[in-house]
Design an enzyme around this catalytic site. Structure first.
Site, PDB file in Angstrom:
ATOM      1  N   LYS A  23       6.245  -6.708  -7.361  1.00 41.66           N
ATOM      2  CA  LYS A  23       7.236  -7.770  -7.617  1.00 41.66           C
ATOM      3  C   LYS A  23       6.867  -8.581  -8.868  1.00 41.66           C
ATOM      4  O   LYS A  23       7.709  -8.805  -9.739  1.00 41.66           O
ATOM      5  CB  LYS A  23       7.323  -8.682  -6.377  1.00 41.66           C
ATOM      6  CG  LYS A  23       8.293  -9.831  -6.506  1.00 41.66           C
ATOM      7  CD  LYS A  23       8.683 -10.365  -5.141  1.00 41.66           C
ATOM      8  CE  LYS A  23       7.727 -11.368  -4.566  1.00 41.66           C
ATOM      9  NZ  LYS A  23       8.053 -12.775  -4.896  1.00 41.66           N
ATOM     10  N   ARG A  28       8.123  -9.747 -14.740  1.00 41.19           N
ATOM     11  CA  ARG A  28       7.632  -9.905 -16.118  1.00 41.19           C
ATOM     12  C   ARG A  28       8.186  -8.816 -17.032  1.00 41.19           C
ATOM     13  O   ARG A  28       8.496  -9.072 -18.207  1.00 41.19           O
ATOM     14  CB  ARG A  28       6.101  -9.924 -16.115  1.00 41.19           C
ATOM     15  CG  ARG A  28       5.578 -11.249 -15.512  1.00 41.19           C
ATOM     16  CD  ARG A  28       4.171 -11.100 -14.977  1.00 41.19           C
ATOM     17  NE  ARG A  28       3.593 -12.390 -14.582  1.00 41.19           N
ATOM     18  CZ  ARG A  28       3.821 -12.992 -13.398  1.00 41.19           C
ATOM     19  NH1 ARG A  28       4.639 -12.443 -12.497  1.00 41.19           N
ATOM     20  NH2 ARG A  28       3.233 -14.148 -13.111  1.00 41.19           N
ATOM     21  N   GLY A  95      10.746 -18.147  -6.770  1.00 41.24           N
ATOM     22  CA  GLY A  95       9.932 -19.149  -7.464  1.00 41.24           C
ATOM     23  C   GLY A  95       9.426 -18.627  -8.797  1.00 41.24           C
ATOM     24  O   GLY A  95       9.338 -19.368  -9.781  1.00 41.24           O
ATOM     25  N   GLN A 170       2.184 -18.648 -11.938  1.00 41.04           N
ATOM     26  CA  GLN A 170       3.525 -19.015 -12.396  1.00 41.04           C
ATOM     27  C   GLN A 170       3.458 -20.118 -13.437  1.00 41.04           C
ATOM     28  O   GLN A 170       4.165 -20.076 -14.450  1.00 41.04           O
ATOM     29  CB  GLN A 170       4.387 -19.435 -11.199  1.00 41.04           C
ATOM     30  CG  GLN A 170       4.664 -18.247 -10.274  1.00 41.04           C
ATOM     31  CD  GLN A 170       5.403 -18.632  -9.011  1.00 41.04           C
ATOM     32  OE1 GLN A 170       5.619 -19.814  -8.735  1.00 41.04           O
ATOM     33  NE2 GLN A 170       5.774 -17.633  -8.222  1.00 41.04           N
ATOM     34  N   ASP A 316      -1.010 -14.332  -1.196  1.00 41.89           N
ATOM     35  CA  ASP A 316       0.227 -13.855  -0.566  1.00 41.89           C
ATOM     36  C   ASP A 316      -0.045 -13.012   0.683  1.00 41.89           C
ATOM     37  O   ASP A 316       0.862 -12.748   1.472  1.00 41.89           O
ATOM     38  CB  ASP A 316       1.062 -13.040  -1.574  1.00 41.89           C
ATOM     39  CG  ASP A 316       1.566 -13.907  -2.728  1.00 41.89           C
ATOM     40  OD1 ASP A 316       1.591 -15.148  -2.576  1.00 41.89           O
ATOM     41  OD2 ASP A 316       1.924 -13.337  -3.783  1.00 41.89           O
ATOM     42  N   LYS A 343       4.797 -22.528  -0.643  1.00 39.25           N
ATOM     43  CA  LYS A 343       5.426 -21.224  -0.882  1.00 39.25           C
ATOM     44  C   LYS A 343       6.840 -21.271  -0.283  1.00 39.25           C
ATOM     45  O   LYS A 343       7.380 -22.341  -0.046  1.00 39.25           O
ATOM     46  CB  LYS A 343       4.563 -20.114  -0.270  1.00 39.25           C
ATOM     47  CG  LYS A 343       3.153 -20.053  -0.837  1.00 39.25           C
ATOM     48  CD  LYS A 343       3.133 -19.674  -2.302  1.00 39.25           C
ATOM     49  CE  LYS A 343       1.724 -19.600  -2.863  1.00 39.25           C
ATOM     50  NZ  LYS A 343       1.694 -19.364  -4.303  1.00 39.25           N
ATOM     51  N   ARG A 391       7.326 -12.817   3.795  1.00 35.77           N
ATOM     52  CA  ARG A 391       5.957 -12.424   4.183  1.00 35.77           C
ATOM     53  C   ARG A 391       5.692 -12.716   5.669  1.00 35.77           C
ATOM     54  O   ARG A 391       4.925 -12.013   6.316  1.00 35.77           O
ATOM     55  CB  ARG A 391       4.929 -13.127   3.298  1.00 35.77           C
ATOM     56  CG  ARG A 391       5.182 -12.891   1.811  1.00 35.77           C
ATOM     57  CD  ARG A 391       3.967 -12.570   1.011  1.00 35.77           C
ATOM     58  NE  ARG A 391       4.315 -12.445  -0.401  1.00 35.77           N
ATOM     59  CZ  ARG A 391       4.580 -11.301  -1.019  1.00 35.77           C
ATOM     60  NH1 ARG A 391       4.512 -10.163  -0.372  1.00 35.77           N
ATOM     61  NH2 ARG A 391       4.896 -11.276  -2.303  1.00 35.77           N
TER      62      ARG A 391
HETATM   63  O1  SPQ Z   1       8.349 -15.916  -6.504  1.00 37.93           O
HETATM   64  P1  SPQ Z   1       7.726 -16.603  -5.338  1.00 37.93           P
HETATM   65  O2  SPQ Z   1       8.725 -16.836  -4.269  1.00 37.93           O
HETATM   66  O3  SPQ Z   1       6.996 -17.868  -5.711  1.00 37.93           O
HETATM   67  O4  SPQ Z   1       6.641 -15.564  -4.786  1.00 37.93           O
HETATM   68  C1  SPQ Z   1       5.448 -15.614  -4.003  1.00 37.93           C
HETATM   69  C2  SPQ Z   1       5.636 -14.642  -2.790  1.00 37.93           C
HETATM   70  O5  SPQ Z   1       4.872 -14.703  -1.835  1.00 37.93           O
HETATM   71  O6  SPQ Z   1       6.527 -13.792  -2.855  1.00 37.93           O
HETATM   72  C3  SPQ Z   1       5.060 -17.004  -3.490  1.00 37.93           C
HETATM   73  F1  SPQ Z   1       5.869 -17.465  -2.619  1.00 37.93           F
HETATM   74  O7  SPQ Z   1       4.369 -15.068  -4.774  1.00 37.93           O
HETATM   75  C4  SPQ Z   1       3.869 -15.712  -5.969  1.00 37.93           C
HETATM   76  C5  SPQ Z   1       2.385 -15.912  -5.814  1.00 37.93           C
HETATM   77  O8  SPQ Z   1       2.074 -16.676  -4.681  1.00 37.93           O
HETATM   78  C6  SPQ Z   1       4.165 -14.799  -7.147  1.00 37.93           C
HETATM   79  C7  SPQ Z   1       3.368 -15.124  -8.351  1.00 37.93           C
HETATM   80  C8  SPQ Z   1       3.744 -14.535  -9.664  1.00 37.93           C
HETATM   81  O9  SPQ Z   1       4.390 -13.471  -9.707  1.00 37.93           O
HETATM   82  O10 SPQ Z   1       3.346 -15.117 -10.694  1.00 37.93           O
HETATM   83  C9  SPQ Z   1       2.245 -15.918  -8.303  1.00 37.93           C
HETATM   84  C10 SPQ Z   1       1.735 -16.534  -7.060  1.00 37.93           C
HETATM   85  O11 SPQ Z   1       1.974 -17.925  -7.110  1.00 37.93           O
HETATM   86  P2  SPQ Z   1       1.083 -18.918  -8.008  1.00 37.93           P
HETATM   87  O12 SPQ Z   1       0.753 -20.034  -7.085  1.00 37.93           O
HETATM   88  O13 SPQ Z   1      -0.130 -18.176  -8.460  1.00 37.93           O
HETATM   89  O14 SPQ Z   1       1.907 -19.360  -9.135  1.00 37.93           O
END
Ligand code: SPQ
Length: 403
Positions: A23, A28, A95, A170, A316, A343, A391
């Protein structure tokens, strides 16, 4: 005996399977394909709602995207080729999409508005908006910049020199996307290592970024070049099958071509510590991302304590690790994981509450949970709810009533 267990499957799980594409990498690839010059092809793109939201936002920003059901082709026109969207950009439940687009769009010279579903509108956005404002961005969110909807009046940005308060891929990626468009040196430092797919993808698209420990430096502006991307299987999806095999006696699974980026597979270190039999074969490099076949066999497990620098590398996977810990002998402690509270749901609460409802011996703590594993005691059973969080739904899907 398998048939006497409440958790796990009645018959051993045996065979080879391929999980869907990663994902994080799919998001990206869609963004970088659109802002690079020339053609990008993406094989193995995850066609889940979140990544499709990213693709549809990139289309709304003017990207030329075709999808023949197998291969996605993006004819990129560079950052400067993006155009003002005619309507609001809806990220759905993603997110990753909303945060990365904040960084991308803060430096584009047009107006854009980002919205999402109810869960997205409850998740913190100030972690991205505040550092972008320090770069000079005109960007606003609801409730004093804390939440979406987000409005952006894109403009020329200053490079960032920023210390992230939490390890977040993120936030880092949003600031790197902004930094790639700003003139000068952007330096980001994280308190721990978060997933590094953006850094690897910048390099795959011909960009330059240096990472030394937890400090990431790039000099902007940069022009990226389209490329052919193969997306490996998502380790976070593989994790559910790994656990299914580990809790079902007699199982042996081979999960093919799964991403094994070291910033994503903290769960493997933990599982080995718990006594799991798990190994990698057929290791390959997919556009700078390591991938391998993962072989996992059933093994009785013992409890462990997990915290600190390992947490961002398995964040995750914590809901499914909690389920696994109910089947590992002893007391498992998960700590330093307060990020789980922001999350799709508060994953500390939802994991603990839903597992409790079906009879697990588990308690919530401030920054994690404690799980008392009783491999020989069946759960009482009952109904549980995913609370709209994928999840949590996948974790609860492992439940198979006795009888
Ligand atoms: O996109 P989303 O909803 O934030 O995704 C999640 C998930 O579990 O599907 C978090 F809810 O994963 C994030 C992950 O926790 C995806 C992600 C990324 O692709 O950059 C990074 C992680 O979050 P963080 O806190 O490192 O920014």
């Amino acid at each position: 005996m398998a048939e006497e267990r409440f958790y796990g499957y009645r018959k051993p799980l045996k065979g080879r399977l391929q999980v869907p594409g990663d994902k994080s990498i799919s998001h990206r690839a869609a963004i970088f394909g659109a802002v690079a010059h020339g053609t990008t092809t993406i094989r193995g793109f995850l066609r889940g709602d979140d990544c499709l939201s990213t693709l549809s936002c990139m289309r709304a920003l003017g990207a030329d995207v075709t999808d023949d059901g197998d291969l996605i082709t993006i004819r990129g026109t560079g950052f400067e080729g993006l155009k003002e969207p005619e309507s609001v950009l809806n990220v759905g439940n993603s997110g990753t999409t909303i945060r990365l687009l904040c960084g991308l769009l803060a430096a584009r010279p047009f107006f854009s508005v980002l919205i999402g579903d109810a869960s997205i509108h409850r998740r913190p956005m100030d972690r991205v908006l505040l550092p972008l404002k320090k770069m000079g961005a005109d960007i606003w969110g609801r409730a004093d910049d804390r939440y979406a909807p987000i409005a952006i009046k894109g403009r020329t940005l200053e490079p960032a020199v920023y210390q992230l308060p939490v390890a977040s891929a993120q936030v880092k990626s949003a600031l790197l996307l902004a930094g790639l468009q700003a003139k000068g040196k952007t330096v980001l430092t994280e308190p721990g290592a978060s997933r590094d797919h953006t850094e690897r993808m910048i390099r795959a698209f011909g960009g330059r970024i240096e990472s030394e420990g937890q400090a990431h430096t790039l000099i902007g502006p940069q022009s990226l070049k389209g490329t052919d991307i193969r997306v490996p299987g998502d380790f976070s999806s593989a994790a559910f099958f790994i656990v299914a095999a580990l809790i079902t006696p007699g199982s042996k699974l081979c999960l093919t071509s799964v991403g094994i980026n070291p910033t994503r597979i903290g769960m493997v270190d933990l599982l080995r510590q718990m006594g799991a039999d798990i190994s990698f074969t057929n290791e390959q490099d997919w556009n700078g991302e390591p991938a391998a076949d993962i072989v996992v066999r059933y093994a009785p497990l013992k409890a462990a304590t997990v915290g600190g620098a390992l947490i961002p590398k398995l964040i995750d996977e914590i809901p499914i690790i909690a389920l696994l810990a109910t089947q590992a002998e002893g007391k498992t402690i998960i700590k330093d994981a307060a990020e789980l509270k922001v999350k799709e749901t508060n994953r500390i609460k939802t994991t603990v509450n839903e597992l409790k409802r079906i009879g697990a011996d588990i308690e919530e703590t401030d920054d994690g949970m404690i799980i008392y594993g009783h491999p020989d005691q069946p759960f009482s059973g009952g109904s549980a709810d995913s609370c709209g969080d994928h999840r949590i739904g996948m974790m609860l899907g492992h439940r198979q009533p006795k009888g």
